[in-house]
Enzyme design. Structure first.
Site, PDB file in Angstrom:
ATOM      1  N   PHE A  28      63.527  33.453  67.830  1.00 24.63           N
ATOM      2  CA  PHE A  28      62.068  33.346  67.679  1.00 24.63           C
ATOM      3  C   PHE A  28      61.650  33.565  66.213  1.00 24.63           C
ATOM      4  CE2 PHE A  28      58.307  36.386  67.832  1.00 24.63           C
ATOM      5  CZ  PHE A  28      57.337  35.397  67.801  1.00 24.63           C
ATOM      6  N   ASP A  49      73.797  30.912  63.994  1.00 22.11           N
ATOM      7  CA  ASP A  49      73.382  31.358  65.333  1.00 22.11           C
ATOM      8  C   ASP A  49      74.333  30.719  66.340  1.00 22.11           C
ATOM      9  OD1 ASP A  49      71.827  32.040  67.760  1.00 22.11           O
ATOM     10  OD2 ASP A  49      70.192  32.415  66.373  1.00 22.11           O
ATOM     11  N   TYR A 105      68.149  46.618  77.900  1.00 25.76           N
ATOM     12  CA  TYR A 105      68.552  47.916  77.326  1.00 25.76           C
ATOM     13  C   TYR A 105      69.113  48.879  78.370  1.00 25.76           C
ATOM     14  CZ  TYR A 105      65.262  46.222  73.706  1.00 25.76           C
ATOM     15  OH  TYR A 105      64.576  45.465  72.791  1.00 25.76           O
ATOM     16  N   TYR A 185      68.943  50.819  72.729  1.00 25.96           N
ATOM     17  CA  TYR A 185      68.584  49.855  71.663  1.00 25.96           C
ATOM     18  C   TYR A 185      68.041  50.602  70.454  1.00 25.96           C
ATOM     19  CZ  TYR A 185      65.375  46.254  69.617  1.00 25.96           C
ATOM     20  OH  TYR A 185      64.670  45.401  68.800  1.00 25.96           O
ATOM     21  N   LYS A 189      69.735  50.843  66.737  1.00 22.63           N
ATOM     22  CA  LYS A 189      68.991  50.365  65.558  1.00 22.63           C
ATOM     23  C   LYS A 189      68.811  51.517  64.557  1.00 22.63           C
ATOM     24  CE  LYS A 189      67.277  46.012  66.293  1.00 22.63           C
ATOM     25  NZ  LYS A 189      67.788  44.825  65.604  1.00 22.63           N
ATOM     26  N   TYR A 331      62.363  46.864  86.194  1.00 27.70           N
ATOM     27  CA  TYR A 331      63.474  46.918  85.225  1.00 27.70           C
ATOM     28  C   TYR A 331      64.738  47.593  85.774  1.00 27.70           C
ATOM     29  CZ  TYR A 331      60.245  45.766  81.339  1.00 27.70           C
ATOM     30  OH  TYR A 331      59.351  45.159  80.479  1.00 27.70           O
TER      31      TYR A 331
END
Ligand code: NAD
Ligand code: UDP
Length: 389
Positions: A28, A49, A105, A185, A189, A331
């Site tokens: 994106f 990619d 996640y 996640y 990070k 989720y």
């Protein structure tokens, strides 16, 4: 490039054409950044990619004015010996590659951690060893929860920005317990940010870290069953777009009380271009990139998207446009949430003089117009197919 006027940086120095190794260029953000670089700058892009669908309109050989300035390399950075050579060939590496959809996640924590930490390690190493500049995409999620979220609900301190404003150089990173795998996640990070920062401090790596705050716009994620898996759960913009396109209720996770600030992708890309072209002002910095003026609860976002979409397609909304679902149902186990995300803009303002422009209503109108134009017919076809016996 549109004009023949020499481009200068914020300090009036001419900008030299760069070769940029962009990893995750087919996603994106990458697709919008490639578009901007091709249309408005003389820079070259080596676009890496595993997918190229979102940039295929930029890759038509020979027919586009920038055809010789963009080159697609289909590769997976997990295991491809070409990576170091491509970084060496470039002046700057931008790393966007990641698993970055919350539904993954807590359900795919290992893939999430590998993608956001382990797979990024060689990129940092090759940049550091070869003296190449790195712009690395982190996330606002490294802040986790706000300090204010731990105060009693009725505490007046919750209204004090000191308890919720997220600042690069002073806010703590507050994650939930390990069993809340949502934070896999954010934690990965955070560790890669610390590693990059350490490479800067100990080995002189020239770096910039970007913390996006809910960038949204055309080409974000996928519409389940149309250009992505039927059972896939994308980020909220695509989840709500999908429901609107199918005339279904928008699902509000745990009441839709979490707050977010949304920024239009095109505003955010302006900030990234300033970072690319002003290394003296951007190196060594971590930048929040968001729009503090566009804050809503997820419930308010659902209501606004419903109104905007009704304007776009000319049909009245459903009588009851939303439905509540629990996070466990939506989720699965181990989900948790960031309560509120307001970016402090002091540092990016001081270093790059950048400010977001687009209101939430305007960015939703332009994005939902794109979603309608791109997907409405395909959804009509998909839903009118007779069910196979
Ligand atoms: P995206 O999923 O659309 O793009 C990521 C791209 O990386 C995808 O095209 C994917 O195919 C590619 N990729 C992943 N692993 C790869 C690998 N091993 N080898 C080669 N390519 C690989 O996501 P996006 O929204 O464009 O986000 C880009 C970056 O910005 C990510 O690092 C993400 O964590 C960060 N970010 C984005 C947002 C946002 O608002 N969009 C918010 C916070 C952080
Ligand atoms: N959300 C929701 N319904 C959906 C999808 C997401 O209520 O169909 C909520 C999600 O729980 C979170 C917010 O919307 O509070 C933003 O989710 P997103 O997936 O965009 O990512 P995040 O901002 O959490 O990184």
């Amino acid at each position: 490039m549109a004009s023949g006027v020499a481009r200068v940086d914020l300090d009036g120095r001419p900008i030299k054409p760069l070769t940029i190794c962009m990893i995750g260029a087919g996603g994106f953000i990458g697709s919008h950044l490639c578009e901007k670089l091709m249309a408005e700058t003389p820079h070259r892009v080596l676009a890496l990619d595993v997918y190229s669908d979102k940039i295929k309109h930029l890759l038509e050989p020979g027919t586009l004015p920038w055809a010789d300035r963009i080159q697609f390399h289909r590769l997976n950075i997990k295991h491809d010996s070409r990576l170091e050579g491509l970084i060496k060939m470039s002046d700057l590496t931008i790393n966007l590659a990641a698993i970055c959809t919350p539904a993954d996640y807590n359900t795919r924590p290992l893939d999430t951690i590998y993608s956001n930490f382990i797979d990024a390690l060689p990129v940092v190493k090759y940049c550091s060893e070869n003296g190449k500049r790195l712009i690395h995409f982190s996330t606002c999620e490294v802040y986790g929860k706000t300090i204010g979220s731990f105060l009693p609900k009725e505490s007046p301190l919750r209204q004090d920005p000191a308890y919720y404003m997220l600042s690069e150089d002073s806010s703590p990173c507050i994650f939930g317990p390990i069993e809340k795998q949502r934070w896999s996640y954010a934690c990965a990070k955070q560790l890669i940010e610390r590693l990059i920062y350490g490479e800067g401090a100990e080995n002189g790596l020239e770096f910039t870290i970007v913390r996006p705050f809910n960038w949204i716009g055309p080409r974000m994620d996928f519409i389940p069953g149309i250009d992505g898996p039927s059972e896939g759960v994308p980020r909220v913009l695509a989840c709500f777009s999908n429901a609107l396109l199918r005339r279904q209720q928008l699902k509000l996770v745990d009441g839709g009380q979490s707050q977010r600030t949304f920024i239009f992708i095109k505003d955010a890309i302006e900030a990234v271009l300033l970072m690319i072209e002003n290394p003296a002002r951007a190196n060594g910095h971590i930048f929040n990139v968001g729009n503090p003026n566009n804050e809503v609860t997820v419930r308010q976002l659902a209501e606004m998207m419903t109104q905007v979409y009704s304007k776009v397609n000319g049909e009245p909304p459903l009588e009851v446009p939303t439905v509540d679902v629990s996070s466990k149902e939506f989720y699965g186990e181990g989900y948790d949430d960031s309560d509120k995300r307001i970016p402090d803009m002091t540092i990016i303002n001081r270093q790059l003089g950048w400010n977001p422009k687009t209101s939430l209503w305007d960015l939703l109108e332009s994005t939902l117009t794109y979603q309608h134009r791109t997907y409405a017919e395909a959804i009509k076809k998909a839903t009118s197919k007779p069910i196979a016996t």
